[in-house]
Enzyme design. Structure first.
Site, PDB file in Angstrom:
ATOM      1  N   THR A  27       0.831  -1.207   0.000  1.00  0.00           N
ATOM      2  CA  THR A  27       0.000   0.000   0.000  1.00  0.00           C
ATOM      3  C   THR A  27       0.862   1.253   0.000  1.00  0.00           C
ATOM      4  OG1 THR A  27      -1.484   1.288   1.406  1.00  0.00           O
ATOM      5  CG2 THR A  27      -0.142  -0.336   2.524  1.00  0.00           C
ATOM      6  N   ASP A  28       0.305   2.344  -0.522  1.00  0.00           N
ATOM      7  CA  ASP A  28       1.033   3.623  -0.464  1.00  0.00           C
ATOM      8  C   ASP A  28       1.159   4.130   0.974  1.00  0.00           C
ATOM      9  OD1 ASP A  28      -1.606   4.397  -0.024  1.00  0.00           O
ATOM     10  OD2 ASP A  28      -1.679   5.896  -1.622  1.00  0.00           O
ATOM     11  N   GLU A  29       0.378   3.545   1.895  1.00  0.00           N
ATOM     12  CA  GLU A  29       0.440   4.025   3.286  1.00  0.00           C
ATOM     13  C   GLU A  29       1.799   3.751   3.929  1.00  0.00           C
ATOM     14  OE1 GLU A  29      -2.828   3.564   5.885  1.00  0.00           O
ATOM     15  OE2 GLU A  29      -4.304   3.746   4.283  1.00  0.00           O
ATOM     16  N   TYR A  70      -1.654  -0.404  11.182  1.00  0.00           N
ATOM     17  CA  TYR A  70      -1.871  -1.069   9.883  1.00  0.00           C
ATOM     18  C   TYR A  70      -0.689  -0.828   8.957  1.00  0.00           C
ATOM     19  CZ  TYR A  70      -3.363  -1.377   4.992  1.00  0.00           C
ATOM     20  OH  TYR A  70      -3.414  -1.636   3.647  1.00  0.00           O
ATOM     21  N   LYS A  90       2.109  -3.433   7.341  1.00  0.00           N
ATOM     22  CA  LYS A  90       2.306  -3.630   5.897  1.00  0.00           C
ATOM     23  C   LYS A  90       3.762  -3.336   5.511  1.00  0.00           C
ATOM     24  CE  LYS A  90      -0.378  -4.433   3.064  1.00  0.00           C
ATOM     25  NZ  LYS A  90      -0.840  -5.759   2.513  1.00  0.00           N
TER      26      LYS A  90
HETATM   27  P1  NAD Z   1     -10.271  -6.610   2.551  1.00  0.00           P
HETATM   28  O1  NAD Z   1     -10.226  -6.327   4.013  1.00  0.00           O
HETATM   29  O2  NAD Z   1     -11.486  -6.244   1.767  1.00  0.00           O
HETATM   30  O3  NAD Z   1     -10.017  -8.161   2.302  1.00  0.00           O
HETATM   31  C1  NAD Z   1      -9.038  -8.896   2.984  1.00  0.00           C
HETATM   32  C2  NAD Z   1      -9.296 -10.366   2.743  1.00  0.00           C
HETATM   33  O4  NAD Z   1      -8.251 -11.101   3.395  1.00  0.00           O
HETATM   34  C3  NAD Z   1     -10.617 -10.865   3.330  1.00  0.00           C
HETATM   35  O5  NAD Z   1     -11.265 -11.728   2.417  1.00  0.00           O
HETATM   36  C4  NAD Z   1     -10.183 -11.639   4.571  1.00  0.00           C
HETATM   37  O6  NAD Z   1     -11.069 -12.707   4.913  1.00  0.00           O
HETATM   38  C5  NAD Z   1      -8.821 -12.160   4.135  1.00  0.00           C
HETATM   39  N1  NAD Z   1      -7.944 -12.453   5.274  1.00  0.00           N
HETATM   40  C6  NAD Z   1      -7.717 -11.659   6.359  1.00  0.00           C
HETATM   41  N2  NAD Z   1      -6.875 -12.284   7.201  1.00  0.00           N
HETATM   42  C7  NAD Z   1      -6.552 -13.471   6.626  1.00  0.00           C
HETATM   43  C8  NAD Z   1      -5.703 -14.540   6.998  1.00  0.00           C
HETATM   44  N3  NAD Z   1      -5.032 -14.525   8.160  1.00  0.00           N
HETATM   45  N4  NAD Z   1      -5.589 -15.602   6.164  1.00  0.00           N
HETATM   46  C9  NAD Z   1      -6.279 -15.638   4.989  1.00  0.00           C
HETATM   47  N5  NAD Z   1      -7.110 -14.671   4.609  1.00  0.00           N
HETATM   48  C10 NAD Z   1      -7.240 -13.588   5.402  1.00  0.00           C
HETATM   49  O7  NAD Z   1      -8.976  -5.911   1.954  1.00  0.00           O
HETATM   50  P2  NAD Z   1      -8.761  -5.169   0.555  1.00  0.00           P
HETATM   51  O8  NAD Z   1      -9.189  -3.773   0.680  1.00  0.00           O
HETATM   52  O9  NAD Z   1      -9.287  -6.025  -0.514  1.00  0.00           O
HETATM   53  O10 NAD Z   1      -7.166  -5.173   0.497  1.00  0.00           O
HETATM   54  C11 NAD Z   1      -6.464  -6.287  -0.066  1.00  0.00           C
HETATM   55  C12 NAD Z   1      -4.978  -6.009  -0.014  1.00  0.00           C
HETATM   56  O11 NAD Z   1      -4.685  -4.822  -0.743  1.00  0.00           O
HETATM   57  C13 NAD Z   1      -4.446  -5.774   1.400  1.00  0.00           C
HETATM   58  O12 NAD Z   1      -3.195  -6.391   1.489  1.00  0.00           O
HETATM   59  C14 NAD Z   1      -4.321  -4.260   1.508  1.00  0.00           C
HETATM   60  O13 NAD Z   1      -3.295  -3.925   2.399  1.00  0.00           O
HETATM   61  C15 NAD Z   1      -3.974  -3.899   0.080  1.00  0.00           C
HETATM   62  N6  NAD Z   1      -4.382  -2.561  -0.372  1.00  0.00           N
HETATM   63  C16 NAD Z   1      -5.676  -2.138  -0.247  1.00  0.00           C
HETATM   64  C17 NAD Z   1      -6.062  -0.899  -0.766  1.00  0.00           C
HETATM   65  C18 NAD Z   1      -7.485  -0.407  -0.675  1.00  0.00           C
HETATM   66  O14 NAD Z   1      -7.765   0.736  -1.051  1.00  0.00           O
HETATM   67  N7  NAD Z   1      -8.445  -1.210  -0.212  1.00  0.00           N
HETATM   68  C19 NAD Z   1      -5.105  -0.095  -1.395  1.00  0.00           C
HETATM   69  C20 NAD Z   1      -3.787  -0.541  -1.486  1.00  0.00           C
HETATM   70  C21 NAD Z   1      -3.445  -1.774  -0.987  1.00  0.00           C
HETATM   71  O1  DAU Z   2      -4.078   4.168   0.524  1.00  0.00           O
HETATM   72  C1  DAU Z   2      -4.338   2.797   0.508  1.00  0.00           C
HETATM   73  C2  DAU Z   2      -5.165   2.417   1.718  1.00  0.00           C
HETATM   74  O2  DAU Z   2      -6.471   2.928   1.494  1.00  0.00           O
HETATM   75  C3  DAU Z   2      -5.202   0.914   1.956  1.00  0.00           C
HETATM   76  O3  DAU Z   2      -3.905   0.468   2.272  1.00  0.00           O
HETATM   77  C4  DAU Z   2      -6.174   0.570   3.091  1.00  0.00           C
HETATM   78  O4  DAU Z   2      -6.291  -0.831   3.223  1.00  0.00           O
HETATM   79  C5  DAU Z   2      -7.524   1.153   2.752  1.00  0.00           C
HETATM   80  O5  DAU Z   2      -8.441   0.898   3.796  1.00  0.00           O
HETATM   81  C6  DAU Z   2      -7.412   2.656   2.504  1.00  0.00           C
HETATM   82  O6  DAU Z   2      -7.058   3.355   3.713  1.00  0.00           O
HETATM   83  P1  DAU Z   2      -7.738   4.762   4.135  1.00  0.00           P
HETATM   84  O7  DAU Z   2      -7.575   4.927   5.580  1.00  0.00           O
HETATM   85  O8  DAU Z   2      -7.302   5.854   3.236  1.00  0.00           O
HETATM   86  O9  DAU Z   2      -9.272   4.414   3.738  1.00  0.00           O
HETATM   87  P2  DAU Z   2     -10.663   4.691   4.472  1.00  0.00           P
HETATM   88  O10 DAU Z   2     -11.741   4.327   3.496  1.00  0.00           O
HETATM   89  O11 DAU Z   2     -10.719   4.097   5.826  1.00  0.00           O
HETATM   90  O12 DAU Z   2     -10.657   6.271   4.635  1.00  0.00           O
HETATM   91  C7  DAU Z   2     -10.499   7.133   3.507  1.00  0.00           C
HETATM   92  C8  DAU Z   2     -10.469   8.562   4.039  1.00  0.00           C
HETATM   93  O13 DAU Z   2     -11.779   8.892   4.538  1.00  0.00           O
HETATM   94  C9  DAU Z   2      -9.518   8.759   5.211  1.00  0.00           C
HETATM   95  O14 DAU Z   2      -8.951  10.056   5.133  1.00  0.00           O
HETATM   96  C10 DAU Z   2     -10.422   8.674   6.447  1.00  0.00           C
HETATM   97  C11 DAU Z   2     -11.739   9.236   5.940  1.00  0.00           C
HETATM   98  N1  DAU Z   2     -12.965   8.668   6.556  1.00  0.00           N
HETATM   99  C12 DAU Z   2     -13.107   7.317   6.582  1.00  0.00           C
HETATM  100  C13 DAU Z   2     -14.233   6.747   7.128  1.00  0.00           C
HETATM  101  C14 DAU Z   2     -14.398   5.243   7.181  1.00  0.00           C
HETATM  102  C15 DAU Z   2     -13.963   9.510   7.019  1.00  0.00           C
HETATM  103  O15 DAU Z   2     -13.846  10.752   6.961  1.00  0.00           O
HETATM  104  N2  DAU Z   2     -15.090   8.948   7.556  1.00  0.00           N
HETATM  105  C16 DAU Z   2     -15.268   7.591   7.651  1.00  0.00           C
HETATM  106  O16 DAU Z   2     -16.317   7.140   8.173  1.00  0.00           O
END
Ligand code: NAD
Ligand code: DAU
Length: 340
Positions: free
Chosen positions: A125-127, A153, A157
């Site tokens: 992730t970019d985080e 988190y 990562k």
């Molecule tokens: P998500 O939370 O929607 O899904 C995670 C999945 O992993 C779920 O199906 C969960 O059951 C499974 N899981 C959790 N723990 C597990 C374990 N111990 N063993 C096997 N399976 C397990 O997450 P997402 O948003 O789809 O993110 C997927 C990946 O992409 C993550 O690694 C996250 O860090 C990365 N990522 C997410 C975003 C985003 O915007 N959502 C952006 C950049 C990177």
């Molecule tokens: O940048 C990549 C990341 O993006 C991934 O690595 C993470 O898994 C993914 O969850 C996401 O992280 P963020 O923290 O950016 O996403 P989130 O949707 O939780 O929040 C997006 C922005 O919105 C953040 O600035 C917090 C804000 N927010 C979020 C929620 C849930 C609110 O203002 N209100 C809310 O209720």
């Protein structure tokens, strides 16, 4: 080829399984998922009967279970999406993030080392880069930006990324890492900002906006992320990190207002709440490397992607209503109940 996809019952992993089973009928997509609160078999329902898809319920941190799958399935490629992914949950309860995101990654790497693979890909992730200031719009995250994490988190990562790089160097393992910005699209769990806005707005519930809503995220349509990972596992160079981003920065308030307007809902639903502790201000990816080396660029403009996403939530009410009517409600009350 046999391709293991961990975390395939989640948001991005699920979209990736859909994409890969459709695009490569000759490859076997083997999904491993523990089915935590974020994993949902309904996400995989459209591909469950495909001959090139199989599902294994297992925890990536369970060494015996993972080794058994590797021994039997002999994967060529592993793409590790499985993770605890929600920043707010990591602030309330960090431990499971360390177990899944760090120990889980180390078990996957050990399995790859023991049984041999052509490519291990870590979905990061970019985080891991921390955040950028709001008043320096000239700054972007490149692959050389130092790791500088903010939340449990992102620290977990980043630890996983360091392990992958250590295995690549020490054991000469064929690894790649991608660091992507915020995704949005179908099957996004409604604890995250965009699906939360859609679900709350459709139910005429307040939209909780942290702080002043000024934080900036760089939104990418999930299918574009899947395409980028597919390119990396096929043509990416071993040992390399690739940033993936949409060049699509928006403040949270802009995103909330856009969704409310597309749903024809009033901005009166916006409710400012106490900020997230340690809240990162701005994420912005420089995707030059993946563009130059692999020819990838985001294909879906935000205007089109957000419309498609809203339509998907309107047409799949059962998918998200099942989630928000269950255990999720306790989480929501705990997270937002006394936030004021
Ligand atoms: P998500 O939370 O929607 O899904 C995670 C999945 O992993 C779920 O199906 C969960 O059951 C499974 N899981 C959790 N723990 C597990 C374990 N111990 N063993 C096997 N399976 C397990 O997450 P997402 O948003 O789809 O993110 C997927 C990946 O992409 C993550 O690694 C996250 O860090 C990365 N990522 C997410 C975003 C985003 O915007 N959502 C952006 C950049 C990177
Ligand atoms: O940048 C990549 C990341 O993006 C991934 O690595 C993470 O898994 C993914 O969850 C996401 O992280 P963020 O923290 O950016 O996403 P989130 O949707 O939780 O929040 C997006 C922005 O919105 C953040 O600035 C917090 C804000 N927010 C979020 C929620 C849930 C609110 O203002 N209100 C809310 O209720």
């Amino acid at each position: 080829m046999n391709i293991i996809v961990t975390g395939g019952a989640g948001f991005i992993g699920g979209n990736f399984c859909h994409y890969m089973t459709n695009k490569y009928p000759e490859d076997n997509i083997l999904c491993i998922d523990k089915l935590t609160y974020a994993g949902n078999m309904e996400t995989l329902e459209p591909i469950m009967d495909k001959p090139n898809f199989r599902f294994f319920k297992a925890d990536i941190a369970d060494r015996n279970a993972i080794y058994k799958i590797f021994e039997e399935e002999k994967p060529d490629i592993v793409v590790n999406f499985a993770a605890e992914s929600h920043v707010d949950r990591s602030i309330s309860d960090p431990e499971i993030f360390l177990r899944t995101n760090i120990i889980g990654t180390s078990v996957m790497l050990d399995a790859c080392r023991k049984y041999g693979i052509k490519r291990y890909h870590q979905v990061s992730t970019d985080e891991v880069y921390g955040d950028l200031p709001l008043d320096r719009t000239d700054l972007f995250f490149t692959e050389e930006t130092p790791i500088h994490t903010s939340s449990p988190y992102s620290a977990s990562k980043a630890s996983a990324d360091l392990l992958v790089q250590a295995y690549a160097r020490t054991y000469k393992m064929p690894c790649t890492i991608s660091r992507c910005s915020n995704n949005y699209g179908p099957y996004h769990f409604p604890e995250k900002l965009i699906p939360l806005i859609i679900a709350n707005a459709l139910n005429d519930k307040e939209i909780p906006v942290y702080g002043k809503g000024e934080n900036v995220r760089d939104w990418l349509y999930v299918e574009d992320h899947c395409i980028a990972i597919d390119k990396i596992i096929r043509d990416g160079k071993e040992g390399e990190v690739y940033n993936i981003g949409g060049h699509n920065e928006k403040t949270n308030l802009e995103v909330v207002k856009t969704v409310l307007s597309l749903l024809d809902k009033s901005e009166d639903l916006i409710h400012y709440v106490t900020d997230r502790p340690g809240h990162d201000m701005r994420y912005a990816i420089d995707p030059t490397k993946i563009h130059n080396d692999l020819g990838w660029l985001p294909a879906t403009p935000f205007k089109e992607g957000i419309r498609k996403t809203i339509d998907w939530y309107l047409n799949h009410r059962e998918w998200w209503e099942n989630i928000i009517s269950g255990e999720y409600q306790n989480y929501y009350d705990k997270m937002y109940g006394n936030r004021g």
